[in-house]
Every structure is written in C-alpha cells, then in structure tokens.
Scaffold this motif. Sequence first.
Motif, PDB file in Angstrom:
ATOM      1  N   GLY A  46       0.800  -1.215   0.000  1.00 44.86           N
ATOM      2  CA  GLY A  46       0.000   0.000   0.000  1.00 44.86           C
ATOM      3  C   GLY A  46       0.835   1.268   0.000  1.00 44.86           C
ATOM      4  N   PRO A  48       3.555   3.873  -1.572  1.00 46.65           N
ATOM      5  CA  PRO A  48       3.813   4.209  -2.975  1.00 46.65           C
ATOM      6  C   PRO A  48       5.145   3.632  -3.456  1.00 46.65           C
ATOM      7  CG  PRO A  48       4.092   6.139  -1.558  1.00 46.65           C
ATOM      8  CD  PRO A  48       3.565   5.045  -0.694  1.00 46.65           C
ATOM      9  N   LEU A  50       8.798   3.255  -4.931  1.00 46.73           N
ATOM     10  CA  LEU A  50       9.937   4.174  -4.952  1.00 46.73           C
ATOM     11  C   LEU A  50      10.464   4.271  -6.382  1.00 46.73           C
ATOM     12  CD1 LEU A  50      11.502   2.599  -1.786  1.00 46.73           C
ATOM     13  CD2 LEU A  50      10.601   4.942  -1.899  1.00 46.73           C
ATOM     14  N   GLU A  56      14.682  13.929 -10.534  1.00 45.18           N
ATOM     15  CA  GLU A  56      14.762  15.392 -10.497  1.00 45.18           C
ATOM     16  C   GLU A  56      14.859  16.014 -11.885  1.00 45.18           C
ATOM     17  OE1 GLU A  56      14.339  17.383  -7.967  1.00 45.18           O
ATOM     18  OE2 GLU A  56      14.060  15.711  -6.597  1.00 45.18           O
ATOM     19  N   LYS A  59      11.637  15.713 -14.101  1.00 48.27           N
ATOM     20  CA  LYS A  59      10.356  16.085 -13.524  1.00 48.27           C
ATOM     21  C   LYS A  59       9.443  16.666 -14.600  1.00 48.27           C
ATOM     22  CE  LYS A  59      11.864  20.594 -11.790  1.00 48.27           C
ATOM     23  NZ  LYS A  59      12.144  21.400 -10.630  1.00 48.27           N
ATOM     24  N   THR A  80      -4.153  11.043 -13.810  1.00 44.86           N
ATOM     25  CA  THR A  80      -4.578  12.438 -13.685  1.00 44.86           C
ATOM     26  C   THR A  80      -3.813  13.156 -12.582  1.00 44.86           C
ATOM     27  OG1 THR A  80      -6.329  11.793 -12.182  1.00 44.86           O
ATOM     28  CG2 THR A  80      -6.911  11.996 -14.504  1.00 44.86           C
ATOM     29  N   ARG A  81      -3.057  12.401 -11.801  1.00 43.23           N
ATOM     30  CA  ARG A  81      -2.294  13.059 -10.739  1.00 43.23           C
ATOM     31  C   ARG A  81      -0.907  13.462 -11.224  1.00 43.23           C
ATOM     32  NH1 ARG A  81      -3.692   9.048  -5.751  1.00 43.23           N
ATOM     33  NH2 ARG A  81      -5.840   9.719  -5.419  1.00 43.23           N
ATOM     34  N   ASN A  82      -0.792  13.808 -12.497  1.00 42.75           N
ATOM     35  CA  ASN A  82       0.501  14.303 -12.953  1.00 42.75           C
ATOM     36  C   ASN A  82       0.718  15.687 -12.342  1.00 42.75           C
ATOM     37  OD1 ASN A  82      -1.614  15.286 -14.454  1.00 42.75           O
ATOM     38  ND2 ASN A  82      -0.323  15.830 -16.168  1.00 42.75           N
ATOM     39  N   ASP A  83       1.864  16.248 -12.508  1.00 39.59           N
ATOM     40  CA  ASP A  83       2.274  17.534 -11.919  1.00 39.59           C
ATOM     41  C   ASP A  83       2.596  17.424 -10.434  1.00 39.59           C
ATOM     42  OD1 ASP A  83       2.201  19.039 -14.244  1.00 39.59           O
ATOM     43  OD2 ASP A  83       0.097  19.585 -13.970  1.00 39.59           O
ATOM     44  N   PHE A  84       2.256  16.310  -9.808  1.00 44.50           N
ATOM     45  CA  PHE A  84       2.727  16.179  -8.416  1.00 44.50           C
ATOM     46  C   PHE A  84       3.065  14.735  -8.072  1.00 44.50           C
ATOM     47  CE2 PHE A  84      -1.899  16.761  -8.436  1.00 44.50           C
ATOM     48  CZ  PHE A  84      -2.362  15.622  -7.797  1.00 44.50           C
ATOM     49  N   ILE A  86       5.933  13.447  -7.749  1.00 40.58           N
ATOM     50  CA  ILE A  86       7.082  13.299  -6.850  1.00 40.58           C
ATOM     51  C   ILE A  86       6.791  13.747  -5.426  1.00 40.58           C
ATOM     52  CG2 ILE A  86       8.989  13.225  -8.510  1.00 40.58           C
ATOM     53  CD1 ILE A  86       9.058  16.206  -8.506  1.00 40.58           C
ATOM     54  N   GLN A  87       5.526  14.007  -5.123  1.00 43.77           N
ATOM     55  CA  GLN A  87       5.249  14.238  -3.706  1.00 43.77           C
ATOM     56  C   GLN A  87       5.023  12.908  -2.970  1.00 43.77           C
ATOM     57  OE1 GLN A  87       1.913  16.937  -3.703  1.00 43.77           O
ATOM     58  NE2 GLN A  87       0.469  15.365  -3.129  1.00 43.77           N
ATOM     59  N   CYS A  88       4.757  11.841  -3.721  1.00 39.20           N
ATOM     60  CA  CYS A  88       4.624  10.512  -3.099  1.00 39.20           C
ATOM     61  C   CYS A  88       5.758   9.576  -3.518  1.00 39.20           C
ATOM     62  CB  CYS A  88       3.312   9.852  -3.484  1.00 39.20           C
ATOM     63  SG  CYS A  88       1.863  10.788  -3.022  1.00 39.20           S
ATOM     64  N   VAL A  90       9.504   8.973  -4.547  1.00 40.71           N
ATOM     65  CA  VAL A  90      10.790   9.664  -4.405  1.00 40.71           C
ATOM     66  C   VAL A  90      11.932   8.784  -4.889  1.00 40.71           C
ATOM     67  CG1 VAL A  90      10.034  11.150  -2.511  1.00 40.71           C
ATOM     68  CG2 VAL A  90      11.048   8.934  -1.976  1.00 40.71           C
ATOM     69  N   GLY A  91      13.006   9.439  -5.370  1.00 42.13           N
ATOM     70  CA  GLY A  91      14.201   8.735  -5.822  1.00 42.13           C
ATOM     71  C   GLY A  91      14.995   8.192  -4.636  1.00 42.13           C
TER      72      GLY A  91
END
Lengths: 111, 788
Positions: A46, A48, A50, A56, A59, A80-84, A86-88, A90-91
């Motif tokens: 459950g 997200p 990695l 970076e 992006k 549809t959750r593009n543009d964010f 990398i808030q969930c 991460v590299g």
Amino acid sequence: MIKPIIAIGCVLGVLFGSLVLLSGSARAEQVDPQQGSKRLPRVYEGAPPLIPHDAETRKGMCLACHEFGIAGAPITPHPTRNDFCIQCHVGQDLSVQTFPPIPFQEENRPK
Amino acid sequence: MKLSRRDLLKTLTGAGAALLSFPEAMFPIPEDVAEAAETAEEWRKSPCRFCGVGCGVLVGLRQGKVVAVKGDPEAPVNRGLLCIKGYSLPKILYGSDRYRAPQLRQGNKFVEISWDQALDIMASKFKEAIEKHGPESIAMYFSGQTTIFEGYAVNKLMKAGIGSNNIESNARLCMASAVAGFYSTFGMDEPMGCYDDFELTDTFFVWGSNFAEMHPILYSRMVERKHQDPNVKIVSLQTYLNRSTDEPADIVAIFKPHTDLAIANAMAHVIVKEGLANDAFVQKCVVFKKGLTGIGYGVEDNFEYGGAAETNWKTYRPFADKAQTIDFEEYKKFLEPYTPEYAAKLCGVPADTIRQIARLLGDPKRKAVSCWTMGFNQHVRGTWINNLVYNLHLLTGKIAEPGNGPLSLTGQPSACGTSREVGVLAHALPGGKFVANPEHRQKAAHIWNVPVEKISPRPGYHAVEMFRALDRGDIKVIWINTTNPFQTLPNVGRYRRGARKGSERFVIVSEVYPSETARHADLILPSAMWVEKEGMVGNTERRTQHWFKMVNAPGQAKDDLWQIVELAKRLDLGRLFDYGEAPLHKALFEEYRQFGEGSGKDLAPYDVYAKVRGGLRWPVVEGRETRWRYREGFDPYVKKGDGVRFYGQPDGRAVIWARPYEPPAEQPDEQYPFWLTTGRVLEHWHTGTITRRVLELHRAVPFAPVWINPEDAGLLGIKAGNRVRIQSRRGEVITKVQLDGRNKVPKGVVFVPFFDENVLINLVTLDAYDPISKQPDYKKCAVRIEKV
C-alpha cells in the motif's frame, strides 16, 4: 491534439526508457547517486512505489513512460495526478546507509 | 476500546446515525481500503504526525505495532491521498536509536537512570532555581507539535502553578508574524476561510511559499482544481524557482528577498488607481491606520520595540503599535510612491507583471485565494507583510466568503491547535486571551481555581530572548520538549555555547531520538510519540482532530502529559491535575473548552472529537462547524442583517494598514555578497530527527546541499558536487554544491535546507526578528561562498 502528444510521449518514453536500461544510473538530487534500474521493494503493502532512477531532471515527464508502460515502466493507476507525482514517489540513492551512520557518541559532542 | 476492522466499520456507521448533527464528518471506512493492506489486523483513525495541513490517516496495526498507513478517503482534508512523509509514518516509530530510558549527563557521557531519579532531579532543579532566583529563572520551551492536552497542561502548570510566563513554543519561530498580522488587522487570530476555498476559487496567489514541497496535499488540491478548469490561474511569487513555480503555475515572479513589502504596496497602488477597489465594502467594513516606522530588528539583547514605554514587551500588551487612524485619502497618498515602476526597481519583477498580478487580484469577475507561509512570517517585517496581503483582500472585498480569502498556511500539526489556541506562548492564555489583560487573568484564575495574583501580568521571554537569557545566565533551568532549538535557532552557535556554560544552568530535553538539542542536555527524558499516546491537534483551517493511543512506546518511554503531571506532583502542584475519577485527557479538554466558549472560539465536547473522522472546524456552535467566519449565514457570531462583521475588532471593522517598505537587517555587501535563504525539503520534517531514521526518506535526500546559481558558480570556479564553505559574520558550514534539480536560485542568492545536523546552517543565520511578533528572519542574511 491528443495523438501528437501521445506520439511525442512515446518517443520521449523510448528515449528515457533506453536511458534507464542502458546506463543503469542517472543524476539525482545528490551529485553521484548509486541507482539501479530494477524496481525497489515497497516499504509496506500500500506504500507508494519508490523511483529506481533519477527523478529530479526528468520532472514533469513522468507520464511519457508511465502512462502506457513504455520500456517496461510500471503503468500509473492514477494518470490524472501528474504535476505532483514526486510528492509521493521519491528517488533513492542506494549507496546511502541507515542514519545515523555511526553510533551516537557523546564524547564528540557538543563542541 | 479495541476494534477489529469490521467492528470499526459497524461502530462508525452506527455512530453516524446517532450523531446526525455531523453528517459530513461521519463515514464508514470503505471495504476496499480496509482490504488493501492485508498485513494489518485493525485500522484506526488519526491525523498525520507531520505538517499543518492536517491530513487524516488510517493506521494499520498488527500485534501491537504500526505496520501500514492509508490516506483516509473520508478525511475532508486529503481525501485518501498522502505525501511521502505521511506514507512513512509507520517507520518513524521504530528507528534503532530510539531513547528507551532517562539519561543523565555525567561529564561528557550520558548514563541511564530510572524515571524516579530523573523526575526527582528535575523537580529539585526547578525548586532550587525558584527558591534562589524566583519563578522567572525557569523556562519551558515546547512546540507546535505538542498536543492540545500537553500544551494545556504545561501552560496551566507554568502560569497557574509556578507563576511564571517564561513558557514559549517553537511556533514563535514559525507562526508569530501570522498571529500578529491577524490580531492587528482583524483583532482575532486564525484564518476566516478554509481549504474548501481551493475548489471554489479561480485565482491562486502563492507568496514566498514552496508549498508544493511543504504542504504537498494542499498543493495537489490546487493543481487538481487547475486541471479541472483551465480558467483557473495560479500566480507564484517566489525568491527562487522551485516546485511551486513549475507547471501548472501561470505567472511566475521571482523577486529579490524582502521586497515583497514593495510588491504588495504596488499591487494596492494599481488596485486603487485603476478603480478595482470595492468601495462599498471598504466603506462598511474597513478602517485605515498607520503605525510606528523604523522599528528596528531585535539583534540586541533585551531589545524593546519602538523604545517607548507603551510598546514595552514586558509591561504592555503584545503586538502593540502606536496606531493612528487615517482616512482613505491619506492611505491613497501613502500608496502614491509605490508605483509598479518603483517596486520593479527594488524587486526585479517587471512593472507590467506587477500590474498584471494586481489586475488579476482586483478583477471583480474573478475570485482570489492568497497563500503564504515562512517567506512572510520569517521576515523582520513579518507582521507588516501579513497586514499588506490582507489589505489587498480588504480593498477588493475578496474575503470571508466561499472562494475568496487570504489563507495563512501553518507549518506544524498543532501550531494553531496548541501554541496559538491554547496559548503556549509567553504573552498568552488559553482561548485567545492575554496575560496582560486583567479581565483575561480573572477568567483564567476562575477556571483554574487559583488566586488571580498567581497569574503574572508580565509576558515572559519570547523564544529568541529566552535562549539569550539562558546564555546570559538569567534563565537557570529550561525544559525543552518536542523541538530541537540547538539546531533551529538563528545564530545557533551562541545559544549552543550558552547552554553548556555550566554554573547553575540545567537543560532538560524530552526527545525520541538523539538530536542536537539532546546532545546539549543535562537530562534526557524518553518520550512517546504520535499514536503511542492519545492526542489532539488543530490545523491551518481551524480543524481540531483527535486520536487514541494505539501502541505502546518502546522501553520506558513515557508520554509528555505524564511527564508534566509527574513534575507537577513533585513540585507540590499535583492538585492542578486532580480531576478525581474523570479520565485525565477528557477532563483537561473539557476545562480548556471553557476558555473559548462564547467568544468565537467554541469547541465541541471531547466525546465528539473522539468519534468524528477528520475533525471539525471551530467555532463549533450547536453541533455545527464554521467554514467561513465573519460572514452572515456562515458564522453564527454574525447577526442577521450584518452581512460582514469582523467582530474581533470592537467596531466590527478590519484594519487596512499603511506599512512602508523598510530595508532588512542585513544585506549583501562586498565582503558577504550573497543572500542566504534557508528552508525545508519535502522528504524531511524540520530537523530530520524523525524522518532521517526512515531509510527511504534518508536515501531520497541524504544531506543538505547548497543551491547556487550556475553563473555565480562559474565566476567562483565551482562545479556541481564541489565542497564549499558558506560563511557569514556569525559562523560557517561546509557542504556540497547543487546547481539545479528541484530548486534553481537566481544570481546572488543561495539556498540551504536546515534539516541536516551535519550542515548546521543556523550557525550562519542572523538572529534578527520582527519587533512586533518576535519571530526571527531565517530567509535573509549575507554570506560569502568559497571552494574548499
């Protein structure tokens, strides 16, 4: 309108996909991260996934590969959750070990 | 009460029927969410541990451990989504170096002792200092992450028991200017609007806040709004390019640090000049005032704002100003010099862009939401810039209604709920009351059942002055809880040395992991965190949320409320927390609730918060939460026929303040040619004490680099990855250079995050503060850069 975007997306996707496959590492937040191309295990069921490659400098381009799964990239269940993204997601610099790297040594602190 | 997943579904549905007055807040957990993570045996509700957005999470438990979390799909704040910090919650509890027993310093080492020994030592140090030097020789430094229960208890212990107001919260470092802005403009703290505005507005103004990283879930709500409606416009005003200036921002304005004062006045200039002001609203709801100017920067010890007796922090009410009422014409004259061209010269943003932004805000056909955080608040004129953005909303009447309003974002999970509402600050009492006000003291003494003389009318030391007093030796004993000042105070070198000067100084630190502050302690107390204890917090939009204890803390770690009560008992003040048979948490909350009742800060009973998923926004009157304050039909405190009434002010009118541009405390010069600005990254919470123990977060951002402009780097012969020294008049750090990635700084500016204890950037920062709010400015000082 949408078709050219998909076409461009595919081209970009193949480009980046091959980048990941061929080089196996890329630039990230830190200067010399050690990264692989394999999927990393989730922290728990459950959590997200990695990102096993540099995020970076790419992006804003996540959907190029992850909308249709180009070059084996996992397909996002929520395009549809593009543009964010990398808030969930991460590299990871796999050369980095657990923090703190050395046991807490009171003798050395405070100066 | 322990519930299995299915029991919880049934209970929540049943409770929903019983509590019809809160229909929007009561939902069963959907079956598919509960099924998703089969590793968990049981799911329970809690707010997230981290930022001030206040997301709801479902906590997955198995065999007494937290094994998973889910964004609560029924939580009105986040609707099922979390950021990576939120998803990392299960791991924050289980770092390998968690404190498990109290530790006492012996020379340069710490030795484990028992809780009885620890509490006896603590109490004896308190008693000794009080006897020898009076109650004002001790201090408490708590946090915007302290729960409402803990904040209320420690505030009562200090103000009603010990009789000193030397109690502060680290919220002084993050929200004080917002508070002073609210009081000076509206006479009452906290936003009038709420997150619902994000779906109802069509124009966003983001000021000096990288909220894509710091308030990610709120940011994603803004982005989703933009995706749904291409007419939505986002204006991002920042001092460097970051994730909040990326797609889908429509207008990006990069301004020179500190010049936001000039930009906001220039926007007001355009709005007034071009007839975009809402004259009817201004006439009915607004008064114009001007205040003191040339108010200084607080870099000296015992600094007093304005130098005048009336504005003395120690003897007069806080946020004092020599206010003079002026009229609209005088205000227009004040705005006259702030042409967009004048502002452009100061700030570097083209005059036409300033006009364009002002017209968007003034456009009567558009709505407007403004958001800001530390760029405004950590500002030597923080109160002023808060006032100035309110001016824009008051001039246009775009305030306190659905889709229209300024929204001051909060950094910490309970900076609003605890520090501000419970008043865990040197000048405050619970429920928006002040120690300097005799009526407020009377009310507090009545509720606390102590003689009114017990409550000192003099505000105690504010945060920066508190640690200056520790350095000087005026403070002997300090208890630091849930915060890490020896990493976060500006010019921290002085305060770190001060803490270890010895003599009678005794530093007590309640912590969960070794931190810079714990390393400076004489006594370390191991604390419980998040769902290891029962808690309540309040977020940005006045939403109060509750969670129950779900798992045990490791070893002998104890929750902070227990620590406070045990200390009180040993100081012979146990009666303050003697509620007989009643459960302590509930009794404390029910007592606290009396402070705000009937004054616009009404809270629901404890039992309601314990049940409601996602919490409620105060004032909660007759079982109904309030989404927009000051507006008839939404706010129960505004009478029929009043329309809009800013009832925090005696005349019901908000204030438009004439606040000029004044230069910052320190500016780049030949010797120190760069602006240094500091801040956070998405992956780490404040000083990283918790988040760096989560391997995935640590691997995402393992250290704090310095972001330098590529042209500046070229001139200095520096490449990405080089190690450089960042030096100011106060101190220096060494770290690696980063030229791009998530941030791109303009020429002359460098950015360093403050989470990394090995890159202690606060050795470099300046301890100047806003003289009105006493909040330090972490966003600007002068540094030089050299390759090492």
